[in-house]
Design an enzyme around this catalytic site. Structure first.
Site, PDB file in Angstrom:
ATOM      1  N   CYS A   1      44.491  35.888  40.646  1.00 28.82           N
ATOM      2  CA  CYS A   1      44.022  36.780  39.579  1.00 28.82           C
ATOM      3  C   CYS A   1      45.008  37.943  39.433  1.00 28.82           C
ATOM      4  CB  CYS A   1      42.636  37.307  39.928  1.00 28.82           C
ATOM      5  SG  CYS A   1      41.948  38.411  38.659  1.00 28.82           S
TER       6      CYS A   1
ATOM      7  N   ARG B   1      44.249  44.516  43.178  1.00 33.90           N
ATOM      8  CA  ARG B   1      43.835  44.564  44.588  1.00 33.90           C
ATOM      9  C   ARG B   1      44.136  43.271  45.340  1.00 33.90           C
ATOM     10  NH1 ARG B   1      37.764  45.888  43.042  1.00 33.90           N
ATOM     11  NH2 ARG B   1      38.381  44.283  41.533  1.00 33.90           N
TER      12      ARG B   1
ATOM     13  N   CYS C   1      35.532  40.169  41.168  1.00 34.01           N
ATOM     14  CA  CYS C   1      36.488  39.885  40.089  1.00 34.01           C
ATOM     15  C   CYS C   1      35.924  40.388  38.753  1.00 34.01           C
ATOM     16  CB  CYS C   1      36.756  38.373  40.006  1.00 34.01           C
ATOM     17  SG  CYS C   1      37.963  37.937  38.732  1.00 34.01           S
TER      18      CYS C   1
HETATM   19 ZN   LIG Z   1      39.900  39.054  39.248  1.00 34.26          ZN
END
Ligand SMILES: [Zn+2]
Length: 212
Positions: free
Chosen positions: A41, A45, A100
Site C-alpha cells: 500500500c 507507515r 488501511c
Molecule cells: Zn493502506
C-alpha cells in the site's frame, strides 16, 4: 519538513553508507537481483524496505492505494512482467496492513466520485465477502476487528487476481509453481507481519494451468 532538510539527510545518508562500505554504491551500479516483488500500500507507515529490514537492491516494489492488483492496470502489469521475465523473481508478495485508509474508505462507502472511488471498487468485493461470512456466523465485530477482517480478505482477493493474470499463468506453464504467490498483513500497532496466504493454497490453480 522543509525539502532542504530531506536533501541534507540524503547527503548525510550517502556519506555514511560510504564510510560503512566503500563498495556500497559501486555494487548497485552493476545491477540488481532483488529477492521478491512486493506489492504494498502507498501508506507512509508501511515502507517496504524498513519493515523487512532490507537495503537497496533487495526488494522490487510496487505500491498503490490499498495494494490492489487490477486486471486493467498497465502499471502493475509492467512491474509484474519485468519482475518475472527480466529479474526472474520467484516470489511475489501482496502485503496489506492494518488501519488501511483505503480499505476503511471502501468499508464505510465514503469513496466519493473521484479516481479513488473507481480504484477501490475492487476492494468493496472483499468487504462484501466479509459481510456475507459474518452474517452466516451471526457475528458483528467492533470496527477495528471488522476492518482487519476486510484488510485480510482484500489481500486474499488481490492474490487471487495475481493467480488469474495471463502473465503469471504463462510463467506457471513454463516453470510450474513459479512465481510463488504470498499474502501478508503488516500490523501497524506491533510492526509484525501475519501470513495470510501461503503458496500452497494456490496449488490447485497451478495444477490446473499445468494440465492445460
Ligand atoms: Zn493502506
Amino acid at each position: 519538513m522543509a525539502l532542504q532538510d530531506l536533501l541534507d539527510q540524503n547527503k548525510t545518508w550517502a556519506e555514511q553508507r560510504l564510510v560503512e562500505d566503500p563498495e556500497f554504491f559501486r555494487r548497485h551500479v552493476a545491477g540488481q537481483k532483488p529477492r521478491i516483488l512486493l506489492i504494498g500500500c502507498s501508506d507512509s507507515r508501511v515502507p517496504a524496505e524498513q519493515i523487512l529490514a532490507c537495503g537497496p537492491g533487495e526488494l522490487f516494489v510496487h505500491r498503490n492505494v490499498a495494494n490492489v492488483v487490477s486486471y486493467n492496470d498497465v502499471n502493475i502489469s509492467a512491474v509484474i512482467q519485468y519482475a518475472i521475465e527480466n529479474l526472474h523473481i520467484e516470489d511475489i508478495v501482496v502485503c496489506g496492513h492494518t488501519q488501511c485508509g483505503g480499505v476503511a474508505a471502501a468499508c464505510a462507502q465514503t469513496l466519493g466520485d473521484g479516481y479513488v472511488a473507481d480504484w477501490l471498487l475492487i476492494t468493496t468485493w472483499a468487504k462484501r465477502w466479509v459481510d456475507e461470512r459474518l452474517a452466516a456466523e451471526g457475528r458483528s465485530p467492533d470496527r477495528d476487528e471488522y476492518l482487519s477482517l476486510v484488510v485480510e480478505e482484500n489481500v486474499r482477493l488481490q492474490v487471487k487476481h495475481l493467480s488469474h493474470l495471463a502473465l503469471v499463468r504463462k510463467s506457471w506453464r513454463n516453470h510450474p509453481g513459479v512465481p510463488r504467490l504470498h499474502g501478508w498483513v503488516y500490523d501497524i500497532a506491533s510492526g509484525r507481519i501475519k501470513v495470510i496466504v501461503e503458496p500452497t493454497s494456490i496449488k490447485n490453480e497451478v495444477d490446473e494451468v499445468a494440465k492445460g
